[in-house]
Design a protein around this motif. Sequence first.
Motif, PDB file in Angstrom:
ATOM      1  N   GLU A 183     -23.364  63.397 100.532  1.00 42.15           N
ATOM      2  CA  GLU A 183     -21.931  63.545 100.742  1.00 42.15           C
ATOM      3  C   GLU A 183     -21.228  63.467  99.405  1.00 42.15           C
ATOM      4  O   GLU A 183     -21.562  62.626  98.567  1.00 42.15           O
ATOM      5  CB  GLU A 183     -21.414  62.452 101.685  1.00 42.15           C
ATOM      6  N   VAL A 203      -8.450  62.818  97.137  1.00 41.80           N
ATOM      7  CA  VAL A 203      -9.596  63.457  97.785  1.00 41.80           C
ATOM      8  C   VAL A 203      -9.053  64.590  98.655  1.00 41.80           C
ATOM      9  O   VAL A 203      -8.319  64.363  99.624  1.00 41.80           O
ATOM     10  CB  VAL A 203     -10.391  62.458  98.636  1.00 41.80           C
ATOM     11  N   THR A 250     -18.201  72.347  94.071  1.00 42.18           N
ATOM     12  CA  THR A 250     -18.987  71.371  94.812  1.00 42.18           C
ATOM     13  C   THR A 250     -20.245  71.010  94.031  1.00 42.18           C
ATOM     14  O   THR A 250     -20.944  71.899  93.530  1.00 42.18           O
ATOM     15  CB  THR A 250     -19.360  71.908  96.202  1.00 42.18           C
ATOM     16  N   ASN A 298     -17.251  63.716  97.615  1.00 48.13           N
ATOM     17  CA  ASN A 298     -15.800  63.817  97.738  1.00 48.13           C
ATOM     18  C   ASN A 298     -15.270  64.661  96.590  1.00 48.13           C
ATOM     19  O   ASN A 298     -15.553  64.388  95.419  1.00 48.13           O
ATOM     20  CB  ASN A 298     -15.149  62.433  97.719  1.00 48.13           C
ATOM     21  N   ALA A 357     -10.705  66.515 104.062  1.00 51.14           N
ATOM     22  CA  ALA A 357     -10.381  65.097 103.925  1.00 51.14           C
ATOM     23  C   ALA A 357      -8.951  64.807 104.353  1.00 51.14           C
ATOM     24  O   ALA A 357      -8.640  63.720 104.822  1.00 51.14           O
ATOM     25  CB  ALA A 357     -10.584  64.642 102.477  1.00 51.14           C
ATOM     26  N   ARG A 409     -14.304  67.255 101.437  1.00 52.36           N
ATOM     27  CA  ARG A 409     -15.545  66.468 101.500  1.00 52.36           C
ATOM     28  C   ARG A 409     -16.676  67.417 101.894  1.00 52.36           C
ATOM     29  O   ARG A 409     -16.544  68.184 102.858  1.00 52.36           O
ATOM     30  CB  ARG A 409     -15.418  65.331 102.510  1.00 52.36           C
TER      31      ARG A 409
END
Length: 456
Positions: A328, A135, A112, A330, A121, A138
């Motif tokens: 945020e 994806v 991340t 993805n 996701a 998230r």
Amino acid sequence: MMDRSSAASVDPASAPSPHDAKIDAKIDARTDAKGLQEALYEQMFANDEPGPAPDAKTEPASQRRWPHLRRGAKIAIGLALIAIFGWLPLRAVWEYSSVEAVLNSRLVTLRTPIGGRVAAAQRLTDQARLDAGTVVLRVVNPRGDRTRLDDLRRQKSRLENERPSLAAKLASAQAAQKDLARQATQFRDGRVLQLEARIAEIQTSIEAAAARREEASAAVDRASSLAKSGNVSTVELARLTRELSVSQQIELGARKRLDAAMVELAAARNGSFLGDSYNDRPSSVQREEEMRQRAGDLDADLARIDTEIAWLASEIITEEVRFADLSEANITTPVAGRVWEMMTSPGEDVQAGQPLLKVLDCSSAVITANVTENVYNRLQLGDHATFEPNDGGAPISGTVVNLTGAAGAPANLAINPDALSKEPYRVTVALGDGAAHACTVGRTGRVVFARQETAP
């Protein structure tokens, strides 16, 4: 009583004989190929021990041939087993092959980029296949820092609020400047007309002075002639002479005023005004210049505000993108593969750089094998090799790409090479058609290397 009777009623032929039990025990105790061969040999020739000879006269000829056929069949089976179990070690001696081998592949660890809470996701299952760019997770950070974004927006709002008033001031200054310029133009035109009229007046005065000068000159000439004959007194001649001198000076003064008026006219036409009661420019012209300077300053300020607003707009866009990236993220798969290990779950709080899942790269399949020291010393990078799966699948061709020996092998593989522990010398083989076999990680087999003659 019933137990004894039932035990006595059991057929003795169905119970194993001591000789068969001895053979089974030997077979269980000998698990290797040599022990299995010895046990089969003992079982085949156990019935060939000499016993009481039957009556040759009463035994038919077919019964005499049966033991020979049975013995021949047992000998053939034994020879076949010996050939099979003897060929495998012999082939291993003659071939350059690995001790252990497993189909392996690289792992891609997805981490991340921000801290936050994990959200799914899409629904993922273990060993789920993924396309490149999919994806999978998230990460949402609801506590992202937006201080700079708010500051930029406030500055832009303040400048946008100041701009209308500044534009109004600029419009008013420009209108006043135009009015003053109109007044200055009118003043200049009027001054030019005035000077032209004065020049015309001076020219008339010059002409009158010239006429008086000529009249005085004629009178002096007449008086001089009469004075010689005694008809005009000397006093009268002196008066006429004085009047001639005065008329000449009057004409000269008028011509000087004409020159001065011409100079003033030329200056007025060029925008400069000469006079005793004012400076080179009138007050209307001076005010027009001041208003022009003020309008220029306001225009510069307005242009500066527009530039700052445009810069702030671009900075706000950049900051919005940065804030979105920090708020945020993805998590996408860079390669096509399948999920190998999920290291988090939806709803869990994670920190920046924390690994979330591992994806098996289906386009970078390799064979991890270990070999003996003798085989390892004969291998070179680029040698051709063939992976033969233990499940009977089609052989897979490849090339030797890494010889790590007893050193630690790369750790970003799905199956750690240290799991192959029978031999310490490790070899990595890259597959020619790795994309077709990458996701079958874990298949075992052996690697056969092409023999190369060593130079004497």
